[in-house]
Motif scaffolding. Structure first.
Motif, PDB file in Angstrom:
ATOM      1  N   ILE A   7      48.744  99.307 -17.563  1.00 13.31           N
ATOM      2  CA  ILE A   7      48.742  99.531 -16.113  1.00 13.31           C
ATOM      3  C   ILE A   7      47.358  99.969 -15.645  1.00 13.31           C
ATOM      4  N   LEU A   8      46.743 100.860 -16.417  1.00  8.84           N
ATOM      5  CA  LEU A   8      45.406 101.340 -16.061  1.00  8.84           C
ATOM      6  C   LEU A   8      44.391 100.198 -16.085  1.00  8.84           C
ATOM      7  N   LEU A   9      44.498  99.319 -17.086  1.00  6.36           N
ATOM      8  CA  LEU A   9      43.591  98.178 -17.175  1.00  6.36           C
ATOM      9  C   LEU A   9      43.811  97.219 -16.001  1.00  6.36           C
ATOM     10  N   GLY A  10      45.069  97.025 -15.613  1.00  2.55           N
ATOM     11  CA  GLY A  10      45.366  96.172 -14.467  1.00  2.55           C
ATOM     12  C   GLY A  10      44.796  96.730 -13.176  1.00  2.55           C
ATOM     13  N   LEU A  11      44.912  98.048 -12.989  1.00  4.31           N
ATOM     14  CA  LEU A  11      44.352  98.683 -11.796  1.00  4.31           C
ATOM     15  C   LEU A  11      42.831  98.580 -11.778  1.00  4.31           C
ATOM     16  N   PHE A  12      42.218  98.717 -12.941  1.00  7.13           N
ATOM     17  CA  PHE A  12      40.757  98.592 -13.023  1.00  7.13           C
ATOM     18  C   PHE A  12      40.319  97.174 -12.662  1.00  7.13           C
ATOM     19  N   CYS A  13      41.024  96.179 -13.173  1.00  7.29           N
ATOM     20  CA  CYS A  13      40.701  94.783 -12.840  1.00  7.29           C
ATOM     21  C   CYS A  13      40.880  94.522 -11.354  1.00  7.29           C
ATOM     22  N   LEU A  14      41.917  95.098 -10.750  1.00  6.60           N
ATOM     23  CA  LEU A  14      42.136  94.944  -9.315  1.00  6.60           C
ATOM     24  C   LEU A  14      41.009  95.588  -8.521  1.00  6.60           C
ATOM     25  N   LEU A  15      40.544  96.753  -8.966  1.00  6.60           N
ATOM     26  CA  LEU A  15      39.444  97.430  -8.290  1.00  6.60           C
ATOM     27  C   LEU A  15      38.166  96.602  -8.363  1.00  6.60           C
ATOM     28  N   VAL A  16      37.876  96.044  -9.528  1.00  3.35           N
ATOM     29  CA  VAL A  16      36.684  95.209  -9.687  1.00  3.35           C
ATOM     30  C   VAL A  16      36.777  93.978  -8.782  1.00  3.35           C
ATOM     31  N   ALA A  17      37.982  93.380  -8.719  1.00  4.57           N
ATOM     32  CA  ALA A  17      38.170  92.204  -7.859  1.00  4.57           C
ATOM     33  C   ALA A  17      37.936  92.555  -6.393  1.00  4.57           C
ATOM     34  N   LEU A  18      38.417  93.709  -5.960  1.00  2.00           N
ATOM     35  CA  LEU A  18      38.206  94.128  -4.572  1.00  2.00           C
ATOM     36  C   LEU A  18      36.732  94.378  -4.286  1.00  2.00           C
ATOM     37  N   LEU A  19      36.019  94.968  -5.239  1.00  2.00           N
ATOM     38  CA  LEU A  19      34.585  95.202  -5.055  1.00  2.00           C
ATOM     39  C   LEU A  19      33.822  93.889  -4.948  1.00  2.00           C
ATOM     40  N   LEU A  20      34.235  92.884  -5.726  1.00  2.23           N
ATOM     41  CA  LEU A  20      33.567  91.586  -5.675  1.00  2.23           C
ATOM     42  C   LEU A  20      33.884  90.842  -4.378  1.00  2.23           C
ATOM     43  N   LEU A  21      35.102  91.025  -3.871  1.00  3.54           N
ATOM     44  CA  LEU A  21      35.518  90.299  -2.674  1.00  3.54           C
ATOM     45  C   LEU A  21      35.145  91.011  -1.376  1.00  3.54           C
ATOM     46  N   ALA A  22      34.853  92.304  -1.455  1.00  2.00           N
ATOM     47  CA  ALA A  22      34.615  93.085  -0.243  1.00  2.00           C
ATOM     48  C   ALA A  22      33.552  92.484   0.663  1.00  2.00           C
ATOM     49  N   PRO A  23      32.357  92.097   0.141  1.00  3.23           N
ATOM     50  CA  PRO A  23      31.349  91.512   1.053  1.00  3.23           C
ATOM     51  C   PRO A  23      31.838  90.245   1.743  1.00  3.23           C
ATOM     52  N   THR A  24      32.622  89.447   1.016  1.00  2.00           N
ATOM     53  CA  THR A  24      33.138  88.213   1.615  1.00  2.00           C
ATOM     54  C   THR A  24      34.202  88.509   2.655  1.00  2.00           C
ATOM     55  N   LEU A  25      35.067  89.473   2.365  1.00  4.41           N
ATOM     56  CA  LEU A  25      36.141  89.796   3.305  1.00  4.41           C
ATOM     57  C   LEU A  25      35.598  90.406   4.585  1.00  4.41           C
ATOM     58  N   VAL A  26      34.443  91.084   4.503  1.00  2.00           N
ATOM     59  CA  VAL A  26      33.830  91.664   5.703  1.00  2.00           C
ATOM     60  C   VAL A  26      33.364  90.555   6.648  1.00  2.00           C
ATOM     61  N   VAL A  27      32.958  89.415   6.088  1.00  2.00           N
ATOM     62  CA  VAL A  27      32.437  88.319   6.903  1.00  2.00           C
ATOM     63  C   VAL A  27      33.527  87.734   7.803  1.00  2.00           C
ATOM     64  N   ILE A  28      34.774  87.742   7.337  1.00  2.00           N
ATOM     65  CA  ILE A  28      35.862  87.092   8.086  1.00  2.00           C
ATOM     66  C   ILE A  28      36.056  87.715   9.464  1.00  2.00           C
ATOM     67  N   PRO A  29      36.243  89.031   9.597  1.00  2.00           N
ATOM     68  CA  PRO A  29      36.383  89.589  10.959  1.00  2.00           C
ATOM     69  C   PRO A  29      35.121  89.444  11.792  1.00  2.00           C
ATOM     70  N   MET A  30      33.952  89.437  11.139  1.00  2.00           N
ATOM     71  CA  MET A  30      32.707  89.269  11.894  1.00  2.00           C
ATOM     72  C   MET A  30      32.638  87.906  12.569  1.00  2.00           C
ATOM     73  N   SER A  31      33.321  86.911  12.007  1.00  2.00           N
ATOM     74  CA  SER A  31      33.274  85.575  12.594  1.00  2.00           C
ATOM     75  C   SER A  31      34.049  85.474  13.895  1.00  2.00           C
ATOM     76  N   PHE A  32      34.860  86.484  14.205  1.00  2.00           N
ATOM     77  CA  PHE A  32      35.630  86.492  15.458  1.00  2.00           C
ATOM     78  C   PHE A  32      35.053  87.472  16.472  1.00  2.00           C
ATOM     79  N   ASN A  33      33.819  87.876  16.254  1.00  2.00           N
ATOM     80  CA  ASN A  33      33.187  88.857  17.135  1.00  2.00           C
ATOM     81  C   ASN A  33      33.058  88.298  18.552  1.00  2.00           C
TER      82      ASN A  33
END
Length: 261
Positions: A7-33
């Motif tokens: 479970i701990l390893l799964g949570l760590f992988c999820l955290l890493v995935a969110l860190l990698l996707l965060a810059p991309t996910l920020v771009v999506i709301p900016m496109s509707f500015n």
């Protein structure tokens, strides 16, 4: 029940995935500015930047140019890279290693150095700002990715299968078409995909060999950011992110279906 460590390893992988996707996910709301800025969080809501991308000739033309060049590069680089992978794999060990080192040089040389060299050659050859120039330059950059992907499949390929097919009367082309190609096809397709992405996203060389009459999408994005920085760039990024995600999901589904069969 899954163990605590799993479970701990799964949570760590999820955290890493969110860190990698965060810059991309920020771009999506900016496109509707609603305002003409790349501020986050966005102010208001508007579809005008997507409309600008699909109606502005600068954006549509650059996208079409990038798509056309990337498709041509993917085809040419896949053919050349696959043939090179066969030559490297089936050459003597020392010769094959030397050839491989030479063929992957474009991955090692700094992009700016490579771009300056290409620009100097293109000036004399009158290839600056031409489709042929872009295709040649991007193909040179994409071949190493095809070579690595196909060679990885050839390293684990059992050549006894080719010998067996040849002993049954099949010619070399028939052996390649019916035995070799189907078995190395995943590597060929991966190489083609990497070649397409390499060409479509390439910016350093493109900045040197572009012209007012032929711009690729990365060059147009760079020009837009340095000139006015309107959220059309974010809209383009969102569309590319969605397209890439759909391609990856489709590939995973196809792979899962093949695994079940």
């Amino acid at each position: 029940m899954p163990s605590f460590s799993r479970i701990l390893l799964g949570l760590f992988c999820l955290l890493v995935a969110l860190l990698l996707l965060a810059p991309t996910l920020v771009v999506i709301p900016m496109s509707f500015n609603g305002n003409k800025s790349l501020a986050f969080p966005p102010v208001g809501f508007s579809w005008q930047w997507y409309d600008n991308f699909f109606t502005n000739p600068d954006w549509t033309t650059s996208f079409t140019n990038s798509l056309m060049i990337a498709v041509i590069v993917a085809v040419v680089a896949t053919v050349v890279g696959t043939l090179a992978a066969f030559g490297v794999t089936r050459a003597a060990a020392r010769t094959g290693g030397l050839l491989r080192a030479l063929l992957i040089t474009p991955m090692v040389v700094p992009g700016v150095v490579l771009a300056i060299g290409i620009y100097a050659v293109y000036l004399d050859a009158h290839l600056v700002g031409t489709v042929t120039g872009f295709v040649l330059a991007h193909t040179m950059l994409a071949i190493p990715f095809v070579l690595i992907a196909v060679q990885a499949n050839l390293e684990v390929f059992d050549r006894r299968l080719e010998t067996a097919a040849a002993s049954l009367g099949a010619g070399r082309l028939t052996v390649f078409r019916t035995v070799t190609l189907p078995l190395i096809l995943p590597g060929v397709l991966s190489g083609a995909l990497f070649a397409f992405i390499t060409s479509f996203d390439e910016i350093i060389v493109a900045l040197f060999i572009t012209s007012p009459y032929l711009k690729t999408l990365p060059v147009q994005i760079y020009s837009s950011i340095t000139r006015d920085a309107d959220p059309t760039v974010a809209a383009v990024g969102t569309l590319l992110f969605l397209a890439t995600s759909l391609i990856i999901i489709a590939g995973l589904l196809i792979g899962m279906r093949r695994g079940r069969t």
